[in-house]
Design an enzyme around this catalytic site. Sequence first.
Site, PDB file in Angstrom:
ATOM      1  N   HIS A   1     -14.864   1.280  -1.081  1.00  0.00           N
ATOM      2  CA  HIS A   1     -13.646   0.325  -0.433  1.00  0.00           C
ATOM      3  C   HIS A   1     -12.521   1.210   0.232  1.00  0.00           C
ATOM      4  O   HIS A   1     -11.546   0.756   0.365  1.00  0.00           O
ATOM      5  CB  HIS A   1     -13.263  -0.380  -1.600  1.00  0.00           C
ATOM      6  CG  HIS A   1     -14.033  -1.506  -2.536  1.00  0.00           C
ATOM      7  ND1 HIS A   1     -13.956  -1.738  -3.644  1.00  0.00           N
ATOM      8  CD2 HIS A   1     -15.274  -1.819  -2.034  1.00  0.00           C
ATOM      9  CE1 HIS A   1     -15.188  -2.646  -3.760  1.00  0.00           C
ATOM     10  NE2 HIS A   1     -16.133  -2.590  -2.853  1.00  0.00           N
TER      11      HIS A   1
ATOM     12  N   GLN B   1     -15.293   2.813  -6.132  1.00  0.00           N
ATOM     13  CA  GLN B   1     -14.882   1.544  -5.729  1.00  0.00           C
ATOM     14  C   GLN B   1     -13.371   1.962  -5.490  1.00  0.00           C
ATOM     15  O   GLN B   1     -12.594   1.199  -4.962  1.00  0.00           O
ATOM     16  CB  GLN B   1     -15.035   0.376  -6.590  1.00  0.00           C
ATOM     17  CG  GLN B   1     -16.590  -0.092  -6.490  1.00  0.00           C
ATOM     18  CD  GLN B   1     -16.449  -1.113  -7.766  1.00  0.00           C
ATOM     19  OE1 GLN B   1     -16.187  -2.306  -7.390  1.00  0.00           O
ATOM     20  NE2 GLN B   1     -17.218  -0.845  -8.684  1.00  0.00           N
ATOM     21  N   ASN B   2     -12.808   3.051  -6.225  1.00  0.00           N
ATOM     22  CA  ASN B   2     -11.530   3.556  -6.029  1.00  0.00           C
ATOM     23  C   ASN B   2     -11.119   3.820  -4.585  1.00  0.00           C
ATOM     24  O   ASN B   2     -12.054   4.621  -4.130  1.00  0.00           O
ATOM     25  CB  ASN B   2     -11.133   4.416  -7.055  1.00  0.00           C
ATOM     26  CG  ASN B   2     -11.497   3.835  -8.449  1.00  0.00           C
ATOM     27  OD1 ASN B   2     -11.725   2.668  -8.602  1.00  0.00           O
ATOM     28  ND2 ASN B   2     -11.793   4.647  -9.613  1.00  0.00           N
ATOM     29  N   VAL B   3      -9.816   3.835  -4.476  1.00  0.00           N
ATOM     30  CA  VAL B   3      -9.393   4.400  -2.986  1.00  0.00           C
ATOM     31  C   VAL B   3      -8.473   5.648  -3.378  1.00  0.00           C
ATOM     32  O   VAL B   3      -8.262   6.267  -2.453  1.00  0.00           O
ATOM     33  CB  VAL B   3      -8.658   3.245  -2.250  1.00  0.00           C
ATOM     34  CG1 VAL B   3      -9.398   2.081  -1.870  1.00  0.00           C
ATOM     35  CG2 VAL B   3      -7.497   2.867  -3.048  1.00  0.00           C
ATOM     36  N   ASP B   4      -8.379   6.024  -4.436  1.00  0.00           N
ATOM     37  CA  ASP B   4      -7.750   7.142  -4.921  1.00  0.00           C
ATOM     38  C   ASP B   4      -8.514   8.393  -4.664  1.00  0.00           C
ATOM     39  O   ASP B   4      -9.650   8.185  -4.491  1.00  0.00           O
ATOM     40  CB  ASP B   4      -7.166   7.232  -6.274  1.00  0.00           C
ATOM     41  CG  ASP B   4      -8.073   7.164  -7.419  1.00  0.00           C
ATOM     42  OD1 ASP B   4      -8.980   8.114  -7.331  1.00  0.00           O
ATOM     43  OD2 ASP B   4      -8.277   6.333  -8.299  1.00  0.00           O
TER      44      ASP B   4
ATOM     45  N   THR C   1     -15.565  -0.241 -14.510  1.00  0.00           N
ATOM     46  CA  THR C   1     -15.711  -1.287 -13.456  1.00  0.00           C
ATOM     47  C   THR C   1     -15.958  -2.659 -14.335  1.00  0.00           C
ATOM     48  O   THR C   1     -16.915  -2.719 -15.131  1.00  0.00           O
ATOM     49  CB  THR C   1     -16.589  -0.944 -12.446  1.00  0.00           C
ATOM     50  OG1 THR C   1     -16.667  -2.282 -11.394  1.00  0.00           O
ATOM     51  CG2 THR C   1     -17.953  -0.726 -12.521  1.00  0.00           C
TER      52      THR C   1
ATOM     53  N   TYR D   1       0.915  -1.092  -0.016  1.00  0.00           N
ATOM     54  CA  TYR D   1       0.177   0.007   0.016  1.00  0.00           C
ATOM     55  C   TYR D   1       0.938   1.324  -0.116  1.00  0.00           C
ATOM     56  O   TYR D   1       0.431   2.251  -0.616  1.00  0.00           O
ATOM     57  CB  TYR D   1      -0.882  -0.055   1.167  1.00  0.00           C
ATOM     58  CG  TYR D   1      -2.368  -0.782   0.842  1.00  0.00           C
ATOM     59  CD1 TYR D   1      -3.284  -0.539  -0.133  1.00  0.00           C
ATOM     60  CD2 TYR D   1      -2.361  -2.298   1.522  1.00  0.00           C
ATOM     61  CE1 TYR D   1      -4.043  -1.340  -0.240  1.00  0.00           C
ATOM     62  CE2 TYR D   1      -3.395  -3.090   1.091  1.00  0.00           C
ATOM     63  CZ  TYR D   1      -4.397  -2.629   0.341  1.00  0.00           C
ATOM     64  OH  TYR D   1      -5.368  -3.317  -0.220  1.00  0.00           O
TER      65      TYR D   1
HETATM   66  N1  APR Z   1     -11.339   3.494 -19.220  1.00  0.00           N
HETATM   67  C1  APR Z   1     -12.823   2.801 -18.849  1.00  0.00           C
HETATM   68  N2  APR Z   1     -12.541   1.763 -18.476  1.00  0.00           N
HETATM   69  C2  APR Z   1     -11.598   0.937 -18.472  1.00  0.00           C
HETATM   70  C3  APR Z   1     -10.300   1.626 -18.818  1.00  0.00           C
HETATM   71  C4  APR Z   1     -10.321   2.745 -19.500  1.00  0.00           C
HETATM   72  N3  APR Z   1      -9.392   3.454 -19.816  1.00  0.00           N
HETATM   73  N4  APR Z   1      -9.195   0.852 -18.956  1.00  0.00           N
HETATM   74  C5  APR Z   1      -9.878  -0.591 -18.253  1.00  0.00           C
HETATM   75  N5  APR Z   1     -11.108  -0.305 -18.057  1.00  0.00           N
HETATM   76  C6  APR Z   1     -12.091  -1.277 -17.530  1.00  0.00           C
HETATM   77  C7  APR Z   1     -11.848  -2.831 -17.619  1.00  0.00           C
HETATM   78  O1  APR Z   1     -12.505  -3.194 -19.113  1.00  0.00           O
HETATM   79  C8  APR Z   1     -12.606  -3.450 -16.634  1.00  0.00           C
HETATM   80  O2  APR Z   1     -13.753  -3.630 -16.849  1.00  0.00           O
HETATM   81  O3  APR Z   1     -12.017  -1.106 -16.162  1.00  0.00           O
HETATM   82  C9  APR Z   1     -12.502  -2.193 -15.575  1.00  0.00           C
HETATM   83  C10 APR Z   1     -11.490  -2.315 -14.573  1.00  0.00           C
HETATM   84  O4  APR Z   1     -11.930  -3.650 -13.566  1.00  0.00           O
HETATM   85  P1  APR Z   1     -11.214  -4.134 -12.122  1.00  0.00           P
HETATM   86  O5  APR Z   1      -9.758  -3.908 -12.372  1.00  0.00           O
HETATM   87  O6  APR Z   1     -12.070  -5.390 -11.875  1.00  0.00           O
HETATM   88  O7  APR Z   1     -11.362  -2.866 -11.258  1.00  0.00           O
HETATM   89  P2  APR Z   1     -12.952  -2.586 -10.391  1.00  0.00           P
HETATM   90  O8  APR Z   1     -14.366  -3.138 -11.118  1.00  0.00           O
HETATM   91  O9  APR Z   1     -12.860  -1.331  -9.984  1.00  0.00           O
HETATM   92  O10 APR Z   1     -12.604  -3.668  -9.180  1.00  0.00           O
HETATM   93  C11 APR Z   1     -13.317  -3.602  -8.029  1.00  0.00           C
HETATM   94  O11 APR Z   1     -11.928  -5.050  -6.925  1.00  0.00           O
HETATM   95  O12 APR Z   1      -9.816  -5.699  -6.084  1.00  0.00           O
HETATM   96  C12 APR Z   1     -10.963  -5.095  -5.787  1.00  0.00           C
HETATM   97  O13 APR Z   1     -11.409  -3.539  -4.064  1.00  0.00           O
HETATM   98  C13 APR Z   1     -10.916  -3.639  -5.360  1.00  0.00           C
HETATM   99  O14 APR Z   1     -12.332  -1.649  -5.590  1.00  0.00           O
HETATM  100  C14 APR Z   1     -11.779  -2.935  -6.442  1.00  0.00           C
HETATM  101  C15 APR Z   1     -12.883  -3.977  -6.881  1.00  0.00           C
END
Ligand code: APR
Length: 229
Positions: free
Chosen positions: A104, A86-89, A170, A53
């Site tokens: 989150h 869901q982002n921590v930023d 997401t 982290y």
């Molecule tokens: N613009 C829009 N979407 C994008 C881009 C972009 N430039 N690049 C990637 N993506 C999409 C991908 O296609 C994917 O569907 O963003 C999504 C990212 O998915 P994850 O990596 O699974 O992220 P997220 O859905 O936020 O994860 C949820 O999982 O690990 C935990 O707690 C953590 O909050 C997080 C949660």
Amino acid sequence: MKNIVVLTGAGISAESGINTFRDSGGLWEGHRVEDVASPEGWHRNKQLVLDFYNLRRADVLKAQPNAAHIALVELAQYFNVDVITQNVDDLHERAGSKNVLHLHGEILKVRSQAGKQQVYEWRKDLNIGDTCELGSQLRPHIVWFGEAVPEIANAIRIVRKADICIVIGTSMVVYPAAGLIHEAPRTASIYFVNPDVNAVPQMPNLHVMAEKAASGVPMLVNQLIQDQC
Ligand code: APR
């Protein structure tokens, strides 16, 4: 004014240089998620979790909001806008969004491992031996896998009042966050911005934009503002 609820995930920050979670073969920056983002991982190896982290925090401090975060701020001149992320930023806040709920947790905060009361702003590395004023080790203020999501009830209440929902970047695989969209009224228009259309849920009134956030969100925001005027 109509209510717009924006649900964001890692994809909205990808073009700010912050890696998403699930685009790298099940590993998160080279680690198994359960090693760095679970209470068991923390008890097993606190140093590994803190190092992990600390790097994430440094990445966030270096990153800047992109055109997607910024466009959402413009939307708030015409609509009541709530962002549920869901982002921590803190890129939504730094862009200027006011109503931001972090499902989150937040990487720029830490809390006592003994309880949720002692929460502190934190921008430097967190180390073993950094304690709250009651003497307990501090940990990242992050909701880990297997932990409750304290803000989910507030998030559901907000989504139930939406006239329009925008879902950005997401993969819709982590619950309860992924279920939030189904709390929107059936009359609500749903917009989905993600270059990967496989993540799209089947829903009525759904409009899909197979675009990256930094190009798709400003386009969508312009369209919504024009429709409103
Ligand atoms: N613009 C829009 N979407 C994008 C881009 C972009 N430039 N690049 C990637 N993506 C999409 C991908 O296609 C994917 O569907 O963003 C999504 C990212 O998915 P994850 O990596 O699974 O992220 P997220 O859905 O936020 O994860 C949820 O999982 O690990 C935990 O707690 C953590 O909050 C997080 C949660």
